[in-house]
Scaffold this motif. Structure first.
Motif, PDB file in Angstrom:
ATOM      1  N   LEU A  67      71.957  34.387  -0.526  1.00  0.00           N
ATOM      2  CA  LEU A  67      71.663  33.782   0.859  1.00  0.00           C
ATOM      3  C   LEU A  67      72.886  33.012   1.297  1.00  0.00           C
ATOM      4  O   LEU A  67      73.555  32.268   0.612  1.00  0.00           O
ATOM      5  CB  LEU A  67      70.625  32.646   0.805  1.00  0.00           C
ATOM      6  N   THR A  68      73.300  33.701   2.362  1.00  0.00           N
ATOM      7  CA  THR A  68      74.595  32.923   3.174  1.00  0.00           C
ATOM      8  C   THR A  68      73.960  31.768   4.032  1.00  0.00           C
ATOM      9  O   THR A  68      73.351  32.133   4.800  1.00  0.00           O
ATOM     10  CB  THR A  68      75.516  33.993   4.017  1.00  0.00           C
ATOM     11  N   ALA A  69      74.368  30.441   3.611  1.00  0.00           N
ATOM     12  CA  ALA A  69      73.715  29.379   4.413  1.00  0.00           C
ATOM     13  C   ALA A  69      74.673  29.167   5.405  1.00  0.00           C
ATOM     14  O   ALA A  69      75.963  29.347   5.475  1.00  0.00           O
ATOM     15  CB  ALA A  69      73.527  28.191   3.389  1.00  0.00           C
ATOM     16  N   ASP A  70      73.966  28.645   6.358  1.00  0.00           N
ATOM     17  CA  ASP A  70      74.977  28.171   7.595  1.00  0.00           C
ATOM     18  C   ASP A  70      75.857  26.899   7.080  1.00  0.00           C
ATOM     19  O   ASP A  70      75.341  26.213   6.174  1.00  0.00           O
ATOM     20  CB  ASP A  70      73.918  27.438   8.604  1.00  0.00           C
ATOM     21  N   GLU A  71      76.973  27.023   7.453  1.00  0.00           N
ATOM     22  CA  GLU A  71      77.954  26.090   6.952  1.00  0.00           C
ATOM     23  C   GLU A  71      77.871  24.717   7.353  1.00  0.00           C
ATOM     24  O   GLU A  71      77.495  24.461   8.725  1.00  0.00           O
ATOM     25  CB  GLU A  71      79.329  26.505   7.452  1.00  0.00           C
ATOM     26  N   TYR A  72      77.748  23.624   6.611  1.00  0.00           N
ATOM     27  CA  TYR A  72      77.569  22.274   6.873  1.00  0.00           C
ATOM     28  C   TYR A  72      78.888  21.427   6.891  1.00  0.00           C
ATOM     29  O   TYR A  72      79.835  21.634   6.124  1.00  0.00           O
ATOM     30  CB  TYR A  72      76.645  21.669   5.787  1.00  0.00           C
ATOM     31  N   ARG A  73      79.121  21.083   8.133  1.00  0.00           N
ATOM     32  CA  ARG A  73      80.378  20.169   8.444  1.00  0.00           C
ATOM     33  C   ARG A  73      80.086  18.774   8.271  1.00  0.00           C
ATOM     34  O   ARG A  73      81.013  17.961   9.141  1.00  0.00           O
ATOM     35  CB  ARG A  73      80.906  20.811   9.624  1.00  0.00           C
ATOM     36  N   GLY A  74      79.035  18.226   8.067  1.00  0.00           N
ATOM     37  CA  GLY A  74      78.703  16.733   7.954  1.00  0.00           C
ATOM     38  C   GLY A  74      78.029  16.124   9.050  1.00  0.00           C
ATOM     39  O   GLY A  74      77.845  15.060   9.117  1.00  0.00           O
ATOM     40  N   ASN A  75      78.110  16.872  10.209  1.00  0.00           N
ATOM     41  CA  ASN A  75      77.557  16.341  11.564  1.00  0.00           C
ATOM     42  C   ASN A  75      76.690  17.432  12.323  1.00  0.00           C
ATOM     43  O   ASN A  75      76.400  17.182  13.573  1.00  0.00           O
ATOM     44  CB  ASN A  75      78.659  15.646  12.400  1.00  0.00           C
ATOM     45  N   ASN A  76      76.595  18.600  11.614  1.00  0.00           N
ATOM     46  CA  ASN A  76      75.952  19.640  12.555  1.00  0.00           C
ATOM     47  C   ASN A  76      75.091  20.388  11.763  1.00  0.00           C
ATOM     48  O   ASN A  76      74.620  19.810  10.973  1.00  0.00           O
ATOM     49  CB  ASN A  76      76.956  20.688  12.683  1.00  0.00           C
ATOM     50  N   LEU A  77      74.039  21.160  12.680  1.00  0.00           N
ATOM     51  CA  LEU A  77      73.230  22.014  11.996  1.00  0.00           C
ATOM     52  C   LEU A  77      71.727  21.324  12.126  1.00  0.00           C
ATOM     53  O   LEU A  77      71.870  19.974  11.713  1.00  0.00           O
ATOM     54  CB  LEU A  77      73.408  22.404  10.713  1.00  0.00           C
ATOM     55  N   ASP A  78      70.716  21.915  12.241  1.00  0.00           N
ATOM     56  CA  ASP A  78      69.472  21.291  12.249  1.00  0.00           C
ATOM     57  C   ASP A  78      68.781  21.521  10.739  1.00  0.00           C
ATOM     58  O   ASP A  78      68.748  22.638  10.386  1.00  0.00           O
ATOM     59  CB  ASP A  78      68.443  22.190  13.286  1.00  0.00           C
TER      60      ASP A  78
END
Length: 186
Positions: A146-157
């Motif tokens: 699973l390629t997960a959406d990249e987490y940058r510490g302040n983004n994504l739902d």
């Protein structure tokens, strides 16, 4: 069957310096190195769910980060992985062989004792950029990655990430139900 979690940009994001607009959950460091760590808010929840689904002994961290860093994050984030469940850069390199070629060196990764064609990996990198991990654990990039959406510490739902991860795990359990029953009976 084992489930492997990547940590950087999948479950956490680290920064070398403090930024006023970003918050962090904790700081880790060794010697002169120091990092400010943001943990994806649902990280503990999805790790706990993966332990319920696959069994705590079958859930691991697989990271190209160094060992002290991965262990420190595990401890500070209170994820509860045993040190033997953290497979870091040092272990990956232990199973890697550098092969000289006309175009420089190529790396051949031999199989780790936990390697299994039914293993799963959740990582922010695309599989073609992650061949060391997939080769090491015999992970099929087409169906067990699973390629997960990249987490940058302040983004994504977080709801989207959590729901996607849970769906991936549930789907894997359904696909491999017969294999899991056979492994349990051995």
């Amino acid at each position: 069957m084992k489930l492997f979690w990547d940590i950087d940009e999948t479950l956490i994001h680290t920064r070398k310096y403090l930024h006023k607009q970003y918050t962090h959950d904790f700081e880790i460091g060794q010697g002169d190195e120091s990092y400010f760590v943001c943990v994806r808010p649902c990280a503990k929840q999805v790790i706990d769910y993966s332990r319920e689904v696959f069994g705590a002994d079958n859930v691991h961290i697989l990271t190209t980060s160094v060992e002290w860093y991965a262990r420190s994050i595990n401890e500070k984030a209170n994820w509860g992985f045993d040190n033997s469940q953290i497979i870091s850069r040092e272990i990956i390199h232990k199973y890697s062989i550098k092969i000289p070629s006309l175009y420089g060196n190529e790396t051949l990764v031999t199989q780790h004792p936990l390697a299994n064609k039914n293993n799963l990996l959740i990582d922010n990198l695309r599989p073609e950029w992650n061949t060391e991990k997939t080769s090491l654990m015999l992970i099929n990039p087409q169906k067990n990655y699973l390629t997960a959406d990249e987490y940058r510490g302040n983004n994504l739902d977080d709801d989207i990430f959590r729901d996607t991860v849970i769906h991936f795990m549930d789907d894997a359990i359904n696909r491999y139900a017969d294999n899991l029953i056979q492994e349990t009976q051995k």
